[in-house]
Design a protein around this motif. Structure first.
Motif, PDB file in Angstrom:
ATOM      1  N   GLY A 152     -44.752 125.273  -7.545  1.00 41.76           N
ATOM      2  CA  GLY A 152     -45.662 125.737  -6.502  1.00 41.76           C
ATOM      3  C   GLY A 152     -46.451 124.649  -5.817  1.00 41.76           C
ATOM      4  N   LYS A 153     -46.161 123.394  -6.133  1.00 38.86           N
ATOM      5  CA  LYS A 153     -46.856 122.284  -5.496  1.00 38.86           C
ATOM      6  C   LYS A 153     -45.872 121.434  -4.704  1.00 38.86           C
ATOM      7  N   ILE A 154     -46.353 120.931  -3.586  1.00 41.57           N
ATOM      8  CA  ILE A 154     -45.556 120.060  -2.739  1.00 41.57           C
ATOM      9  C   ILE A 154     -46.067 118.634  -2.887  1.00 41.57           C
ATOM     10  N   TYR A 155     -45.142 117.706  -3.097  1.00 42.13           N
ATOM     11  CA  TYR A 155     -45.484 116.294  -3.206  1.00 42.13           C
ATOM     12  C   TYR A 155     -44.817 115.575  -2.037  1.00 42.13           C
ATOM     13  N   ALA A 156     -45.635 115.018  -1.152  1.00 41.01           N
ATOM     14  CA  ALA A 156     -45.123 114.374   0.050  1.00 41.01           C
ATOM     15  C   ALA A 156     -45.418 112.883   0.013  1.00 41.01           C
ATOM     16  N   LEU A 157     -44.396 112.077   0.261  1.00 37.81           N
ATOM     17  CA  LEU A 157     -44.555 110.633   0.353  1.00 37.81           C
ATOM     18  C   LEU A 157     -44.630 110.249   1.820  1.00 37.81           C
ATOM     19  N   VAL A 158     -45.773 109.720   2.222  1.00 34.84           N
ATOM     20  CA  VAL A 158     -45.971 109.235   3.587  1.00 34.84           C
ATOM     21  C   VAL A 158     -45.892 107.716   3.547  1.00 34.84           C
ATOM     22  N   ARG A 159     -45.047 107.160   4.371  1.00 33.48           N
ATOM     23  CA  ARG A 159     -44.831 105.711   4.369  1.00 33.48           C
ATOM     24  C   ARG A 159     -45.295 105.091   5.671  1.00 33.48           C
ATOM     25  N   MET A 160     -45.875 103.907   5.560  1.00 34.35           N
ATOM     26  CA  MET A 160     -46.236 103.098   6.727  1.00 34.35           C
ATOM     27  C   MET A 160     -45.173 102.022   6.905  1.00 34.35           C
ATOM     28  N   PHE A 161     -44.911 101.624   8.132  1.00 36.49           N
ATOM     29  CA  PHE A 161     -43.923 100.573   8.378  1.00 36.49           C
ATOM     30  C   PHE A 161     -44.462  99.210   7.958  1.00 36.49           C
ATOM     31  N   ASP A 162     -45.768  99.031   8.105  1.00 39.04           N
ATOM     32  CA  ASP A 162     -46.394  97.761   7.727  1.00 39.04           C
ATOM     33  C   ASP A 162     -47.627  98.045   6.880  1.00 39.04           C
ATOM     34  N   ARG A 163     -47.889  97.183   5.930  1.00 38.13           N
ATOM     35  CA  ARG A 163     -49.081  97.322   5.102  1.00 38.13           C
ATOM     36  C   ARG A 163     -50.343  97.156   5.932  1.00 38.13           C
ATOM     37  N   ASP A 164     -51.417  97.858   5.512  1.00 39.80           N
ATOM     38  CA  ASP A 164     -52.687  97.656   6.201  1.00 39.80           C
ATOM     39  C   ASP A 164     -53.411  96.461   5.573  1.00 39.80           C
ATOM     40  N   GLY A 170     -48.333 103.133   1.678  1.00 42.06           N
ATOM     41  CA  GLY A 170     -47.923 104.534   1.620  1.00 42.06           C
ATOM     42  C   GLY A 170     -48.945 105.385   0.900  1.00 42.06           C
ATOM     43  N   ARG A 171     -48.717 106.704   0.977  1.00 45.89           N
ATOM     44  CA  ARG A 171     -49.601 107.658   0.314  1.00 45.89           C
ATOM     45  C   ARG A 171     -48.758 108.785  -0.258  1.00 45.89           C
ATOM     46  N   ILE A 172     -49.169 109.298  -1.406  1.00 44.24           N
ATOM     47  CA  ILE A 172     -48.566 110.511  -1.954  1.00 44.24           C
ATOM     48  C   ILE A 172     -49.597 111.618  -1.853  1.00 44.24           C
ATOM     49  N   ILE A 173     -49.216 112.719  -1.191  1.00 39.46           N
ATOM     50  CA  ILE A 173     -50.103 113.873  -1.068  1.00 39.46           C
ATOM     51  C   ILE A 173     -49.573 114.978  -1.962  1.00 39.46           C
ATOM     52  N   GLU A 174     -50.431 115.481  -2.844  1.00 39.33           N
ATOM     53  CA  GLU A 174     -50.102 116.639  -3.674  1.00 39.33           C
ATOM     54  C   GLU A 174     -50.795 117.850  -3.068  1.00 39.33           C
ATOM     55  N   TYR A 175     -50.016 118.893  -2.729  1.00 42.19           N
ATOM     56  CA  TYR A 175     -50.573 120.065  -2.060  1.00 42.19           C
ATOM     57  C   TYR A 175     -50.180 121.326  -2.798  1.00 42.19           C
ATOM     58  N   ASP A 176     -51.198 122.123  -3.193  1.00 39.31           N
ATOM     59  CA  ASP A 176     -50.980 123.391  -3.876  1.00 39.31           C
ATOM     60  C   ASP A 176     -50.914 124.498  -2.836  1.00 39.31           C
ATOM     61  N   ILE A 177     -49.780 125.177  -2.745  1.00 41.56           N
ATOM     62  CA  ILE A 177     -49.571 126.175  -1.703  1.00 41.56           C
ATOM     63  C   ILE A 177     -50.524 127.355  -1.849  1.00 41.56           C
ATOM     64  N   GLU A 178     -50.794 127.786  -3.081  1.00 44.46           N
ATOM     65  CA  GLU A 178     -51.641 128.960  -3.286  1.00 44.46           C
ATOM     66  C   GLU A 178     -53.116 128.652  -3.092  1.00 44.46           C
ATOM     67  N   SER A 179     -53.607 127.612  -3.724  1.00 42.45           N
ATOM     68  CA  SER A 179     -55.037 127.303  -3.668  1.00 42.45           C
ATOM     69  C   SER A 179     -55.432 126.505  -2.430  1.00 42.45           C
ATOM     70  N   LYS A 180     -54.444 125.898  -1.752  1.00 42.82           N
ATOM     71  CA  LYS A 180     -54.655 125.029  -0.590  1.00 42.82           C
ATOM     72  C   LYS A 180     -55.341 123.713  -0.963  1.00 42.82           C
ATOM     73  N   ASP A 181     -55.464 123.438  -2.254  1.00 43.14           N
ATOM     74  CA  ASP A 181     -56.062 122.180  -2.692  1.00 43.14           C
ATOM     75  C   ASP A 181     -55.088 121.034  -2.448  1.00 43.14           C
ATOM     76  N   SER A 182     -55.637 119.872  -2.124  1.00 43.18           N
ATOM     77  CA  SER A 182     -54.777 118.709  -1.930  1.00 43.18           C
ATOM     78  C   SER A 182     -55.422 117.471  -2.547  1.00 43.18           C
ATOM     79  N   LYS A 183     -54.569 116.576  -3.020  1.00 48.48           N
ATOM     80  CA  LYS A 183     -55.008 115.299  -3.565  1.00 48.48           C
ATOM     81  C   LYS A 183     -54.170 114.211  -2.918  1.00 48.48           C
TER      82      LYS A 183
END
Length: 202
Positions: A152-164, A170-183
């Motif tokens: 029930g959780k979505i894990y999304a990897l967001v990548r940048m082309f260049d480091r800041d 990059g970032r990993i977002i954890e999203y709970d579909i039911e509670s709408k909580d995200s980390k």
């Protein structure tokens, strides 16, 4: 070859070229094969190696996008396993480009777009939920690189082309579909990445 699955003692595979998509079924014991060209315009292609799924014991599901000019709506194509004939096409709304497909053990079908929009259907393809993963793209330099779904959780990897300036690439977002909580977890590196991959395990 774009993708292949083993299901009900058969191998099903998608192959595509510049003109069409070919679906094949192969009996690994007898080596008997059946091939059929999907009846779709030549602009449509499977998105990735997870575009082909077994929907049930009689049907396959293939996700395709307009990869040529992005003018036509993405589709799910439902195919008869025995005949490889197309039984149904489910056309997405304009702007929803299918990136990921997922079938859970509760008979739900989940689709995720390149922009992080989530659509959930029942097995009759009645839409029962629309959500948006809070990807929070900070610039045009970021893109959705990978998505995994577990419990029930979505894990999304967001990548940048260049480091800041802090070395974040990059970032990993954890999203709970039911509670709408995200980390969110930032990923740092001492050099730029050419390839990335994400896997989620219990």
């Amino acid at each position: 070859m774009r993708t292949a699955i083993f299901d009900d003692k058969k191998i099903y595979a998608i192959l595509n070229n510049d003109e069409n998509i070919i679906l094949s079924s192969l009996d690994p014991k007898s080596h008997k094969a059946k091939r059929k060209k999907l009846d779709v315009d030549s602009v449509f292609y499977p998105e990735n190696n997870e575009s082909l799924k077994s929907l049930n014991n009689k049907e396959l599901m293939v996700a395709v996008n307009d990869d040529v000019d992005s003018n036509k709506n993405s589709m799910l194509i439902i195919i008869d396993k025995k005949t490889l004939d197309t039984k149904r096409e489910i056309v997405m709304e304009k702007g929803f480009t299918i990136y990921k497909t997922h079938l859970d053990d509760k008979d739900k079908i989940m689709l995720i777009s390149h922009e992080g929009e989530v659509k959930m259907f029942n097995r009759d393809f009645k839409e029962i939920l629309t959500e948006k993963i809070p990807l929070k793209f900070k610039s045009d330099d970021e893109r959705l690189e990978e998505v995994k779904i577990l419990d029930g959780k979505i894990y999304a990897l967001v990548r940048m082309f260049d480091r800041d300036k802090d070395g974040v690439i990059g970032r990993i977002i954890e999203y709970d579909i039911e509670s709408k909580d995200s980390k969110e977890i930032s990923l740092k590196s001492d050099r730029d990445w050419e390839m990335t991959s994400l896997e989620v395990v219990k």
